[in-house]
Design an enzyme around this catalytic site. Structure first.
Site, PDB file in Angstrom:
ATOM      1  N   ASP A  93       7.850  -2.554   8.200  1.00 54.50           N
ATOM      2  CA  ASP A  93       7.352  -2.672   6.823  1.00 54.50           C
ATOM      3  C   ASP A  93       7.091  -1.292   6.210  1.00 54.50           C
ATOM      4  O   ASP A  93       7.344  -1.067   5.024  1.00 54.50           O
ATOM      5  CB  ASP A  93       6.053  -3.491   6.804  1.00 54.50           C
ATOM      6  CG  ASP A  93       6.209  -4.840   7.483  1.00 54.50           C
ATOM      7  OD1 ASP A  93       7.352  -5.316   7.575  1.00 54.50           O
ATOM      8  OD2 ASP A  93       5.196  -5.401   7.924  1.00 54.50           O
ATOM      9  N   HIS A 119       0.480  -4.233   9.143  1.00 50.28           N
ATOM     10  CA  HIS A 119       1.916  -4.379   8.934  1.00 50.28           C
ATOM     11  C   HIS A 119       2.638  -3.998  10.212  1.00 50.28           C
ATOM     12  O   HIS A 119       2.109  -3.257  11.057  1.00 50.28           O
ATOM     13  CB  HIS A 119       2.405  -3.463   7.798  1.00 50.28           C
ATOM     14  CG  HIS A 119       2.187  -4.009   6.431  1.00 50.28           C
ATOM     15  ND1 HIS A 119       3.044  -4.904   5.834  1.00 50.28           N
ATOM     16  CD2 HIS A 119       1.192  -3.784   5.533  1.00 50.28           C
ATOM     17  CE1 HIS A 119       2.602  -5.202   4.627  1.00 50.28           C
ATOM     18  NE2 HIS A 119       1.473  -4.545   4.419  1.00 50.28           N
ATOM     19  N   HIS A 132       0.830  -1.205   0.000  1.00 48.24           N
ATOM     20  CA  HIS A 132       0.000   0.000   0.000  1.00 48.24           C
ATOM     21  C   HIS A 132       0.868   1.260   0.000  1.00 48.24           C
ATOM     22  O   HIS A 132       0.550   2.247  -0.678  1.00 48.24           O
ATOM     23  CB  HIS A 132      -0.921   0.010   1.228  1.00 48.24           C
ATOM     24  CG  HIS A 132      -2.094  -0.904   1.105  1.00 48.24           C
ATOM     25  ND1 HIS A 132      -1.963  -2.260   0.960  1.00 48.24           N
ATOM     26  CD2 HIS A 132      -3.430  -0.655   1.118  1.00 48.24           C
ATOM     27  CE1 HIS A 132      -3.166  -2.814   0.889  1.00 48.24           C
ATOM     28  NE2 HIS A 132      -4.075  -1.866   0.986  1.00 48.24           N
TER      29      HIS A 132
END
Length: 309
Positions: free
Chosen positions: A226, A222, A181
């Protein structure tokens, strides 16, 4: 009023048709790059699906972001997805603005070729990273006790190739470092930072990127690492790759010879100063609006819309 609407609608239709013709020509030259970029998106999804088969749930790792940010909860996990969807759709609409706007700075086909190049490079590094080390997923459906945390062995190759879209993408596990994302969000923000023209939207883009980062961590989708790795990796990839790719043509200006009146004034000025006249240097930027240059007796006349989208 009706006559005005008809006239404006006619102008808009001609503008759309003209842009479609231009973009079709560019598509004919660059379709291979677009197709390769889209194919790599599927390969990335296939790789993320594959790592889910080897994911092993376990205790959530200690994380600084989890300590600092309160957990949103499973019932509010949609918030980060909603923000991401708005970012994606907004960027998509911006890349389509040349079809309806008088002033335009980009070509839709060329900007997507560039965006896909950035995405593919980042996703290639991402696949290498999350296959190197599999971390226990922090998301709710990836934790111990969840039926979705582990995937049973596939019964056929077709089951793997179809990647169970979209459920397999939404409920994936194991593809953690680094956040996909954030790859998309940062690539979109960096692209608009360079080719967009509205300063407020550029600033808003960075604010939303930071907000998206915090929401991803608060939603426990996450780990903090990350998101952090995504921030410096994407920026570095875009920085270096942008220097290697050919620059996009600028649609806002075009060089044309000076008008006869401007030519006479400039020549007289140079002669009065004792300078010779260089006929080859008799060029200057002229504004271009919708593919046309307008000139009157005093120089160049353009429409009111001179700013990009």
């Amino acid at each position: 009023m009706t006559l005005y609407i008809r006239r404006e609608a006619s102008k808009l239709w001609k503008r759309v048709c003209s842009e479609i013709t231009t973009e079709i020509g560019l598509l004919a030259e660059n379709w291979k790059y677009l197709l390769a970029g889209l194919l790599c998106q599927y390969i990335h999804g296939l790789a993320a699906r594959g790592v889910h088969y080897i994911h092993r749930p376990g205790p959530t790792l200690q994380d600084l972001g989890y300590i600092l940010l309160p957990e949103l909860g499973q019932d509010k996990s949609y918030i980060s997805e909603t923000v991401f969807t708005c970012v994606f759709l907004s960027f998509l609409l911006w890349t389509l603005h040349p079809f309806i706007m008088k002033s335009k700075k980009i070509y839709t086909v060329l900007i997507w070729c560039r965006v896909l190049a950035f995405l593919v490079a980042c996703q290639f590094l991402r696949v290498i990273t999350f296959y190197s080390t599999q971390l226990p997923g922090p998301n709710y459906h990836c934790r111990e006790g969840s039926e979705l945390a582990r995937l049973p062995r596939p019964h056929s190759v077709l089951e793997v190739l179809l990647i169970n879209f979209p459920r397999g993408v939404i409920y994936g596990c194991g593809d953690l470092i680094f956040s996909s994302h954030m790859i998309f969000t940062l690539v979109f923000v960096l692209t608009y930072q360079k080719y967009g023209s509205k300063r407020f939207i550029k600033l808003l883009g960075w604010v939303i990127a930071i907000l998206q980062s915090l929401l991803i961590i608060a939603s426990r989708k996450h780990y903090t690492v990350d998101v952090v790795v995504a921030w410096y990796t994407v920026n570095l990839v875009v920085f270096f790759l942008d220097k290697k790719l050919p620059e996009l043509p600028d649609r806002t200006t075009v060089l044309l010879p000076l008008s006869s009146k401007d030519r006479t004034k400039e020549e007289n000025h140079k002669l009065m100063n004792g300078n010779g006249v260089d006929p080859t240097a008799d060029r200057r930027p002229r504004a271009q609006v919708n593919g046309k240059i307008y000139e009157d007796s005093n120089g160049v006349h353009t429409d009111n819309a001179t700013n990009g989208a």
